[in-house]
Each structure stands twice: as C-alpha cells, then as structure tokens.
Design an enzyme around this catalytic site. Structure first.
Site, PDB file in Angstrom:
ATOM      1  N   CYS A 100      52.616  47.780  61.197  1.00 26.43           N
ATOM      2  CA  CYS A 100      52.996  48.983  61.950  1.00 26.43           C
ATOM      3  C   CYS A 100      52.685  50.196  61.090  1.00 26.43           C
ATOM      4  CB  CYS A 100      54.483  48.929  62.270  1.00 26.43           C
ATOM      5  SG  CYS A 100      55.097  50.454  63.000  1.00 26.43           S
ATOM      6  N   CYS A 104      53.080  56.470  65.571  1.00 24.39           N
ATOM      7  CA  CYS A 104      52.974  56.549  67.040  1.00 24.39           C
ATOM      8  C   CYS A 104      54.245  57.094  67.676  1.00 24.39           C
ATOM      9  CB  CYS A 104      52.701  55.178  67.628  1.00 24.39           C
ATOM     10  SG  CYS A 104      51.398  54.300  66.806  1.00 24.39           S
ATOM     11  N   THR A 191      61.626  53.438  62.624  1.00 27.12           N
ATOM     12  CA  THR A 191      60.374  53.029  61.998  1.00 27.12           C
ATOM     13  C   THR A 191      59.733  54.195  61.261  1.00 27.12           C
ATOM     14  OG1 THR A 191      60.013  51.376  63.700  1.00 27.12           O
ATOM     15  CG2 THR A 191      58.076  52.135  62.518  1.00 27.12           C
ATOM     16  N   GLU A 257      61.871  50.035  58.500  1.00 23.10           N
ATOM     17  CA  GLU A 257      62.800  50.562  59.485  1.00 23.10           C
ATOM     18  C   GLU A 257      64.113  50.893  58.779  1.00 23.10           C
ATOM     19  OE1 GLU A 257      61.639  47.309  59.704  1.00 23.10           O
ATOM     20  OE2 GLU A 257      59.832  47.930  60.772  1.00 23.10           O
ATOM     21  N   HIS A 292      55.338  54.995  74.810  1.00 15.40           N
ATOM     22  CA  HIS A 292      55.471  54.026  73.717  1.00 15.40           C
ATOM     23  C   HIS A 292      55.090  52.612  74.188  1.00 15.40           C
ATOM     24  CE1 HIS A 292      56.252  53.784  69.574  1.00 15.40           C
ATOM     25  NE2 HIS A 292      57.282  52.963  69.660  1.00 15.40           N
ATOM     26  N   TYR A 296      51.853  50.098  72.501  1.00 17.75           N
ATOM     27  CA  TYR A 296      51.811  48.696  72.082  1.00 17.75           C
ATOM     28  C   TYR A 296      50.565  47.982  72.587  1.00 17.75           C
ATOM     29  CZ  TYR A 296      56.573  48.794  70.188  1.00 17.75           C
ATOM     30  OH  TYR A 296      57.681  49.048  69.430  1.00 17.75           O
ATOM     31  N   CYS A 299      48.310  49.050  69.274  1.00 18.51           N
ATOM     32  CA  CYS A 299      48.652  48.651  67.895  1.00 18.51           C
ATOM     33  C   CYS A 299      48.808  47.146  67.747  1.00 18.51           C
ATOM     34  CB  CYS A 299      49.905  49.385  67.419  1.00 18.51           C
ATOM     35  SG  CYS A 299      51.418  48.971  68.293  1.00 18.51           S
ATOM     36  N   GLU A 447      59.579  43.421  67.090  1.00 16.49           N
ATOM     37  CA  GLU A 447      59.319  44.762  67.617  1.00 16.49           C
ATOM     38  C   GLU A 447      58.561  44.667  68.947  1.00 16.49           C
ATOM     39  OE1 GLU A 447      58.144  48.157  64.906  1.00 16.49           O
ATOM     40  OE2 GLU A 447      56.366  48.016  66.169  1.00 16.49           O
TER      41      GLU A 447
END
Lengths: 482, 77
Positions: A100, A104, A191, A257, A292, A296, A299, A447
C-alpha cells in the site's frame, strides 16, 4: 515547488514533530525506524515516479487551480480520462511497491470534499468551498501527502454518535470559538499517517440533526498539538528488526496503519469544510467511499500482478511450470486480477461531472469493483500458496542460510531446478509469504476486505443503485405481462 | 536529427519501454534524443506506448514526423 523529489519528501517528513508511539515507546524518528521506514519508501515512490519521463504521463496532471504541473495524487479530477489515469497510476504503484503506497486516501478525500463543500455552500451560503480550494492550492503547490481520515472507532455500532456511552467514540466538536473549533475523538486504521504532512478528517456515517457536533470535516498538519498516533501491529512486523533482507519478503516497501487520537485539537475557521450541516455528512461519506472503492481496482491489481509473477517464478524454480494445473492456476489468477481491474476502469469510464465541476465515479460499478476486491485477492492468495508449496511457511531463516555449519545443508537439500540458487528460491517464497500472510497481507488481504468499507456496505450501495424496478419492467415487457 | 521522446504512463506495459529506447539511442547514436517538451518542433516525435491502448497525451507536442511504438518489435526510424 509543485513537484517534490523523493529526497525532498523525506526531508520534509523529517522536519515534522509527530507524536508517534509503537510497542509502548515514543518513536523519535519515523524516517529512521526500521519498522516504519518501508512504508515511508512506498510514499516516496509516489514522488520518485512522478520525476521519471517514462511515468509522468500517469503520475502528473495539470492543476486547474494553479495551472502548474502537479502530482496526480493531489489532482481534482477534470474528466473521466483523469479517473481512468488515476486507476492506472495506482496499478503502476502497486506493481512497483507490492504494498500500500498510502497516498490514495488523501486523493479520494480531496475529490469528495471538493464536490461536497460546493454543494453545502450552495445550500447554506457557507464558505467551505473557498476554504477548500485555498487548501488544495496549498497542497498542490507544496506537493503534500495528506492522510484522509474517515473511520471513527464507533463503539456500539447499533447506536448513533450522540447516543454512545462515551461521546468521544465518534470525533466531535467539543468547543466552538470565534476563530475556530476544538475537536476530540479518534480515527482508526489510518493508513500512512506517519508519512503524511496533513490529515483531512471527514465524518464516518450519515448523520441526524442531533449529531450536529459530529458532522465536521477539516484539515490540520499531523504534528498539530493534541494529535497522537499509535502504530498498529502487522503480522511478522518485528522481522524488520532482524536485519534480514530475505526473511521480510519485501525489504524496501511496505504499509503502515495507526490509531490517531485527537485530544482537543484546535482547527482554525479557514480549515473547516463542514461544521454542523448534518445532511451533508452522508454525501461526503458516500463520495469518498465511491472514490476509494474505485482505487482498489488499481492498487490491489498492481500488487496482484507481483503476486502472480512471484507464483509463476516459483513454479519455474520448482520445475513445475509445464504442469497443466499450474498453468491453469496462473490463468485463473490472471482472470481474477484483470476482472478487478475491469471494475476500476469501468467505474472510471462511466464517471460523471458533479455540480462543482470535478468528476465522480459511477457508484454502482465502483461498489461492484470493491465487492469483488473483498473476495478475489483471497482466491489469488490461495492459488499462490497452492503453487508455492509448503516451503513458503517452513523454510529456514536467512541466518540459517548464512550459518557456516548448517547453511551447506540448506544449500544441499533445498534447491529447485538447476541454475537457480537456493537463495533466490527462498527470496521468492518469502515474497509470496509476505503478500499472503506477512506484513503486506494487511494491505492485500484484510484491507481488501474492510478498507473503503466492509462487504455489506457495498451490498447496501449495490441494492440502492441496482434499479431492480427497472429490470422488472424489462422482464414484463419481454414476457408481455399486462 | 532531433528526436523527442514521449512515454505513456507505463501502467501495465507489454515490454520494457526504457530498454527499447536505450537500444534506439545506442543504434542511432548520431541522432539527438531528449524527453519531448512543449514548444519544440522535433524532427521526429517518438511516442512510446506500453500497449495498443496508446493513452499517452501528446496533444501539445509537435514533430515533423510522429512515430508510435507500441511493441518491442517496432524499432523503425
């Protein structure tokens, strides 16, 4: 300084005075800490790739606020092409970091807040949009990394924010002053917070009028007085303290995180983007979640590319790459991964212009994309473990490999095909371990399940957007139902 | 001859774009290669795309001749 270099970014984080705690101790420097440093490197990659001619077309955009070339992670989307390029940029970074890269959430928070503040101002005559555009100018001109903070601890999920036993379980305004507000509460699962310059806080759910103090959105520097970060543990995290590059699987990149506490933090008026207009809390949440869930589709796909590559490599090293079931498993992994990508691209291509002028993803397709993300990485990980074989979790440590007495036994008994060193075989196995059950599994698996909302949150949105009524009419027409 | 190079973003390339450009630079070392910039008219504007999608944005770039490469089999100048 519209674009920072990677080194300038590191220096800028070094200068911040963050209150970070981990393993019961205060961390003096997030930059030099071996557990946190890989996550900083991942964010650094977002700066470095923007400097390269071969990636700038995805990594940069032209700001409509400043007219300057900016990092795409600070862009306000101006078209469906911008939305598509965002997903492609995220796939690229997933491929380059296998983790990650954290930036973002800020990008998604920018775009959700931009369009929502415009509509709040239109309804209430407030000045939040002006505040936010000024803020974005500052972010773009200084190429800042901003943590988007949404998830409150929530306490008893059956109760609204104002009905909780402890009123701080959702972040709230505790004092209203002439020059701003004071907030108290916490945001969970943050994050990249230790690698950020600023935090952009948003409410976590739609709110009723009695939740007025909880309907607040704002941004402050992460080293503002009263902000405290408690770093979360990751599976196998302390391997990073052992000095091994093999056993960690990915020695350069990672994610992080933290639970972020806001202990009476002052927010000046010009940094407020929502302050009591409860009917807009749901809008900002829905838009952030939409963006968001789109993210995904980029990423996780990029990280999936690395995992598929590692699986194909270990099949080569084990001498099984010609077996039909191995080929079929790699096909299945690719099929699943590209299906995820399809969702990310589709919800971007079908995006639309908001009243403020920026572009929003298609919410139905973004939620379908994320719903698939809650499942397919698990299957891809399962297939990777299947191909890798049991040695992935039983292999000796790098220290054993280097040991003069037992190292030769490892070299003798753990080779694969001729021409591939035992060390390289172990490196690939550890990478697969890292992604499927090590530190990177936080990002690639759990996640994928809960980030950007848990599976049921997407099903609620799919139900809302699915137009079952319209589909019934289609069926009636075909069946000639009177 | 001045050659301006414009890459796509490289999200999921089918070949190593930078390696291919390095090959070109080596093969045609008597030409001048540089990252394409707005405002310069190049003898050749070389668009290096990682796939057939050709998403590189070269609207503002100019060249007397535009050559598009979208696979490693296309080393032609």
């Amino acid at each position: 300084m519209a674009l920072m270099t990677g080194e300038q970014y590191i220096e800028s984080i070094k200068k911040m005075n963050m209150q970070i705690y981990m393993f019961g101790e205060k961390i003096e420097s997030a930059v030099d800490n071996p557990i946190l440093r890989p996550s900083l490197n991942s964010v650094k990659a977002t700066y470095e790739l923007a400097q390269l001619a071969e990636h700038e077309d995805l990594m940069t955009a032209t700001s409509t606020i400043t007219g300057e070339k900016i990092n795409r992670f600070t862009n306000i989307h101006q078209s469906t092409d911008d939305l598509v390029k965002k997903v492609k940029m995220q796939r690229l970074l997933g491929q380059k970091t296998a983790s990650c890269f954290q930036r973002c959430v800020g990008l998604d928070a920018f775009n959700a807040t931009y369009s929502t503040t415009y509509e709040i101002d239109k309804a209430h005559g407030t000045k939040y949009f002006d505040n936010f555009v000024k803020y974005m100018k500052y972010v773009q001109e200084n190429d800042l990394t901003v943590d988007g903070a949404m998830t409150d601890p929530k306490g008893d999920r059956s109760l609204s924010p104002s009905k909780q036993d402890d009123p701080d379980l959702y972040l709230r305004v505790v004092e209203r002053r002439e020059d701003g507000v004071v907030v108290r509460g916490a945001k969970a699962h943050q994050t990249g917070i230790t690698n950020s310059h600023e935090v952009l806080v948003m409410p976590t759910i739609a709110m009723a009028p009695e939740d007025k103090d909880y309907a607040v959105a704002f941004s402050v520097p992460v080293d503002t007085e009263g902000i405290l970060m408690i770093v979360g543990r990751q599976s196998c995290d302390t391997r990073k303290l052992e000095g091994s590059t093999i056993d960690v699987g990915n020695s350069e990149f990672g994610g992080m995180e933290a639970l972020v506490v806001f202990d009476d933090v002052f927010v000046p008026n010009d940094r407020l983007f929502l302050n009591g207009e409860t009917e807009f809390a749901g809008m900002i949440v829905e838009r952030f979640a939409g963006y968001h869930r789109q993210s995904y589709g980029g990423c996780k796909v990029g990280v999936g590319d690395v995992l598929i590559g590692a699986s194909a490599l270990i099949a080569d090293y084990n001498g099984v790459s010609k077996a039909s079931h191995i080929k079929d498993k790699l096909i299945e992994m690719t099929h699943l991964n590209e299906t995820l990508y399809s969702g990310g691209i589709a919800c971007s291509a079908e995006g639309y212009k908001t009243e403020s002028g920026n572009y929003m993803v298609d919410l139905l397709l973004a939620n379908v994309c994320k719903q698939n993300i809650t499942r397919f990485p698990y299957e891809i990980a399962r297939l990777a473990e299947d191909i890798a074989g049991g040695l992935m979790v039983t292999a000796p440590s790098e220290k054993d490999l280097r040991n003069l007495k037992i190292g030769p036994y490892i070299e003798k008994y753990l080779p694969g095909v001729n021409g591939i060193s035992v060390e390289n075989r172990l490196k690939v196995l550890r990478l697969i371990e890292n992604l499927t059950l090590g530190t990177a599994a936080v990002g690639y698996r759990t996640e994928s399940m809960h980030g950007a909302g848990s599976p049921q949150a997407q099903r609620v949105m799919i139900a809302r957007q699915g137009n079952i009524k319209g589909k019934k009419e289609l069926a009636k027409a075909i069946a000639k139902v009177n | 001859m001045k050659i301006g190079i414009k890459y796509c973003g490289g999200c999921n390339t089918n070949y190593d774009r930078t390696a291919l450009v390095e090959q070109l630079k080596s093969k045609y070392s008597y030409y001048e290669f540089e990252p394409a910039e707005v405002g310069i008219e190049y003898d050749v504007l070389l668009i290096v795309s990682g796939c057939k999608r050709l998403c590189a944005n070269y609207d503002l770039l100019t060249g007397k001749r535009i050559i598009i490469i979208d696979s490693e089999n296309e080393i032609i100048l």
